[in-house]
Structure formats: structure tokens, C-alpha cells
Motif scaffolding. Structure first.
Motif, PDB file in Angstrom:
ATOM      1  N   THR A 150       0.713  -1.223  -0.088  1.00 13.19           N
ATOM      2  CA  THR A 150      -0.115   0.207  -0.095  1.00 13.19           C
ATOM      3  C   THR A 150       0.929   1.103  -0.145  1.00 13.19           C
ATOM      4  O   THR A 150       0.695   2.252  -0.804  1.00 13.19           O
ATOM      5  CB  THR A 150      -0.983   0.198   1.164  1.00 13.19           C
ATOM      6  N   LEU A 154       0.944   4.062  -2.831  1.00 15.62           N
ATOM      7  CA  LEU A 154       0.762   5.336  -2.626  1.00 15.62           C
ATOM      8  C   LEU A 154       1.961   6.354  -3.028  1.00 15.62           C
ATOM      9  O   LEU A 154       1.520   7.607  -3.644  1.00 15.62           O
ATOM     10  CB  LEU A 154       0.255   5.762  -1.021  1.00 15.62           C
ATOM     11  N   TYR A 158       1.295   9.447  -5.541  1.00 22.34           N
ATOM     12  CA  TYR A 158       1.171  10.726  -4.902  1.00 22.34           C
ATOM     13  C   TYR A 158       2.443  11.471  -5.821  1.00 22.34           C
ATOM     14  O   TYR A 158       2.390  12.678  -5.834  1.00 22.34           O
ATOM     15  CB  TYR A 158       1.725  10.886  -3.463  1.00 22.34           C
ATOM     16  N   ALA A 173      -3.840   9.302   3.268  1.00 25.28           N
ATOM     17  CA  ALA A 173      -3.465   7.928   3.309  1.00 25.28           C
ATOM     18  C   ALA A 173      -3.823   7.368   4.348  1.00 25.28           C
ATOM     19  O   ALA A 173      -4.500   6.158   4.627  1.00 25.28           O
ATOM     20  CB  ALA A 173      -1.751   8.151   3.187  1.00 25.28           C
ATOM     21  N   THR A 176      -7.596   6.289   4.202  1.00 26.05           N
ATOM     22  CA  THR A 176      -7.582   4.907   3.737  1.00 26.05           C
ATOM     23  C   THR A 176      -7.625   3.758   4.350  1.00 26.05           C
ATOM     24  O   THR A 176      -8.100   2.886   4.110  1.00 26.05           O
ATOM     25  CB  THR A 176      -6.517   5.056   2.538  1.00 26.05           C
ATOM     26  N   VAL A 241       3.892   3.949   5.892  1.00 22.63           N
ATOM     27  CA  VAL A 241       3.141   4.920   5.123  1.00 22.63           C
ATOM     28  C   VAL A 241       3.888   6.412   5.264  1.00 22.63           C
ATOM     29  O   VAL A 241       4.252   7.022   4.100  1.00 22.63           O
ATOM     30  CB  VAL A 241       1.453   4.877   4.999  1.00 22.63           C
TER      31      VAL A 241
END
Length: 303
Positions: A150, A154, A158, A173, A176, A241
Motif C-alpha cells: 500500500t 501510494l 502521490y 493515506a 484510507t 506509509v
């Protein structure tokens, strides 16, 4: 449930043995978490118990690592602790800056995840909704897909859209990642929801907005709040993330802990971990109280 008086030897052995097994499992799960709490008060810069700590000598314990959370990164940490000192700590302390970022990102992403997740759960709860199972699988996929995949996706998305290194990108993010928790908790609350109440409201001339805020939302509110708390915890604890999509000045607490492990090994990390453990316990206790309240409202448990 109490052991009945007519229970045989095997039943008694299983009754007590089962509780011993549960206690051992609980200890196995909790020991790594609880052990950091006394270590965070270590007077020495070690990640192990010293002789003074084991002998319960007061000199072996100190609040120095909690104090370091305020002073690390300050311009004048040794200055008198007056208004100027606290202003310096608020503006320049690395841990305080990380805490502010975590709260801002966590609150914003929680609001977004709660709104979108609640709407999705309401739509998926309707029997006429087509492809409900497929849509549900897609919406909760962030819980199933490994976080590194993930985060990588992203990052590339992005980078192409200009959201990389922005607060908006990090908030989206984290939202999500939090939406699946809101969907699951609200959907579980809607299982016992009486849809005849909304039909009765509509028959009396209430608008869809009035029905939602006056009838639906009060009944599913425990599930909504529980999902929001889970979304906030997810955002507050997330680091992978953030490492991929956040800028250098967007340090959150988990990322600051990650940097501390890489750059300088300090027991201050244990102090932060202790605070987070207490904070998580408080939130999870709130979730459990809300779950019990939801069951009472739906008549699934005694008052």
C-alpha cells in the motif's frame, strides 16, 4: 460461569486448566508490553534492568527520559524553565513537534475516514445494493494487503499527482487505512438495526437528512465512535506509509521513534512507548464501553 457442584474430576481439571492456559497466553501477549514500563524509569542509559532497579533502590529510577522528551531538539534546554523555555520546547522539541503532527494528521484522517466509512456502511447495509460482497472486499482491502505494498503504491501515485510530501497526502493515506475499521464496526452495529424506524420517519414526511440525524445516527453512534477510535489508533501508530509519503518536517511519533532507533539509541523511546501504551489502553477501554452500550441499546445484553 461457575463450576457446577456435580462436575466430575475431568470437568474440574478442564475448568481450572483452561483458566491456567488463558492466563499463560495473556501473560505471553502482555509481558513484552508491560516490561517497557519499568525500563522507561531507568536512571542509566540502558535497555535492561540494573542492579539498583532489581534491588528497588530509588537511585536506580529516574524521570530523566521523560524529561528528554521535552528537551530533545530545544535551542536552550538548560535555561530556566520559564515562559520562554516552554515556548522553546513547544516550537523546537522534536518529540513535541512529532506529537503535534500525529494529533493533527490523526484527527483529520479520522474525521474523513469516519464520514466516508459510515456512508459506505449504510449503503452496503441496504439489501438492494448490487455487488455488495465485491464492494465490501474492495473497501476493506487496505486491512488485508500488506502495508508495504500500500505504501509503495501510494508513493508512486502521490509522486505523479503532487501529493507526495504534503499533509493532505498523509491525511488521505491514513484515512484510507482507517476506513475499513469504520465500515466493519458500523456494519456490525447495523446488523440489529430496525429499518422500519426509518420507513416510519419517511412516512411522516421527514427528509432523508432528518431521518439520518434524528433516527439512524443516534442508534448507530456507538459503532461510529468505535470505528473512529480504531481509525485514530491506526493513524497514530502508523509508520510505514509516513516513511514513504511524508516530508522530513512531517515527523509523527512513530516515525520519530523509528529515527531514534536508527540514529541514537536512547531509553527515551521507552518513555514514548509507555505513554502510547497507556493512551491505547484508554482508547480500547472506551471502545469496549461503547460496544457494551451498543449491545444494551439493541437489546443483545442485559442492562
Amino acid at each position: 460461569m461457575a463450576l457446577p457442584s456435580y462436575a466430575g474430576p475431568l470437568e474440574r481439571a478442564w475448568y481450572y486448566g483452561f483458566r491456567v492456559i488463558c492466563g499463560l497466553i495473556f501473560f505471553f501477549l502482555m509481558a513484552p508490553i508491560i516490561i517497557i514500563i519499568p525500563l522507561s524509569f531507568n536512571a542509566e542509559p540502558y535497555f535492561s534492568f540494573t542492579e539498583k532497579m532489581l534491588s528497588l533502590d530509588p537511585e536506580g529510577y529516574s524521570l530523566r527520559w521523560y524529561d528528554l522528551l521535552l528537551t530533545f531538539g530545544m535551542l536552550a534546554p538548560e535555561a530556566p524553565r520559564d515562559a520562554a523555555w516552554w515556548a522553546d520546547a513547544w516550537e523546537n522539541s522534536a518529540w513535541i513537534r512529532a506529537a503535534k503532527n500525529s494529533i493533527i494528521i490523526g484527527v483529520a484522517s479520522t474525521i474523513l475516514a469516519t464520514a466516508l466509512g459510515t456512508l459506505a456502511a449504510l449503503g452496503l447495509s441496504r439489501p438492494e445494493m448490487p455487488y455488495r460482497r465485491a464492494i465490501m472486499a474492495i473497501l476493506i482491502s487496505p486491512m488485508i494487503v500488506p502495508i508495504i505494498i500500500t505504501a509503495t503504491g501510494l508513493f508512486f501515485f502521490y509522486s505523479a499527482t503532487g501529493l507526495a510530501g504534503s499533509y493532505a497526502g498523509v491525511i488521505l493515506a491514513h484515512a484510507t487505512l482507517g476506513i475499513p475499521f469504520v465500515i466493519i464496526t458500523v456494519t456490525a452495529t447495523l446488523v440489529g438495526f430496525d429499518h422500519s424506524l426509518t420507513r416510519a420517519g419517511a412516512s411522516l414526511g421527514a427528509s432523508p437528512q432528518t431521518i439520518f440525524f434524528k433516527i439512524t445516527l443516534p442508534l448507530i453512534l456507538p459503532g461510529v465512535i468505535s470505528g473512529a477510535l480504531f481509525a485514530f489508533i491506526t493513524s497514530f501508530d502508523e509508520v510505514v506509509v509516513v516513511l514513504f509519503v511524508a516530508a522530513h518536517d512531517q515527523q509523527t511519533i512513530p516515525r520519530q521513534m523509528w529515527n531514534g532507533i536508527r540514529e541514537q539509541i536512547s531509553p527515551a523511546i521507552l518513555s514514548v512507548a509507555t505513554i502510547l501504551v497507556i493512551f491505547s489502553i484508554a482508547l480500547l477501554t472506551t471502545v469496549e464501553l461503547l460496544r457494551r452500550r451498543s449491545e444494551r441499546l439493541r437489546g443483545l445484553s442485559p442492562g
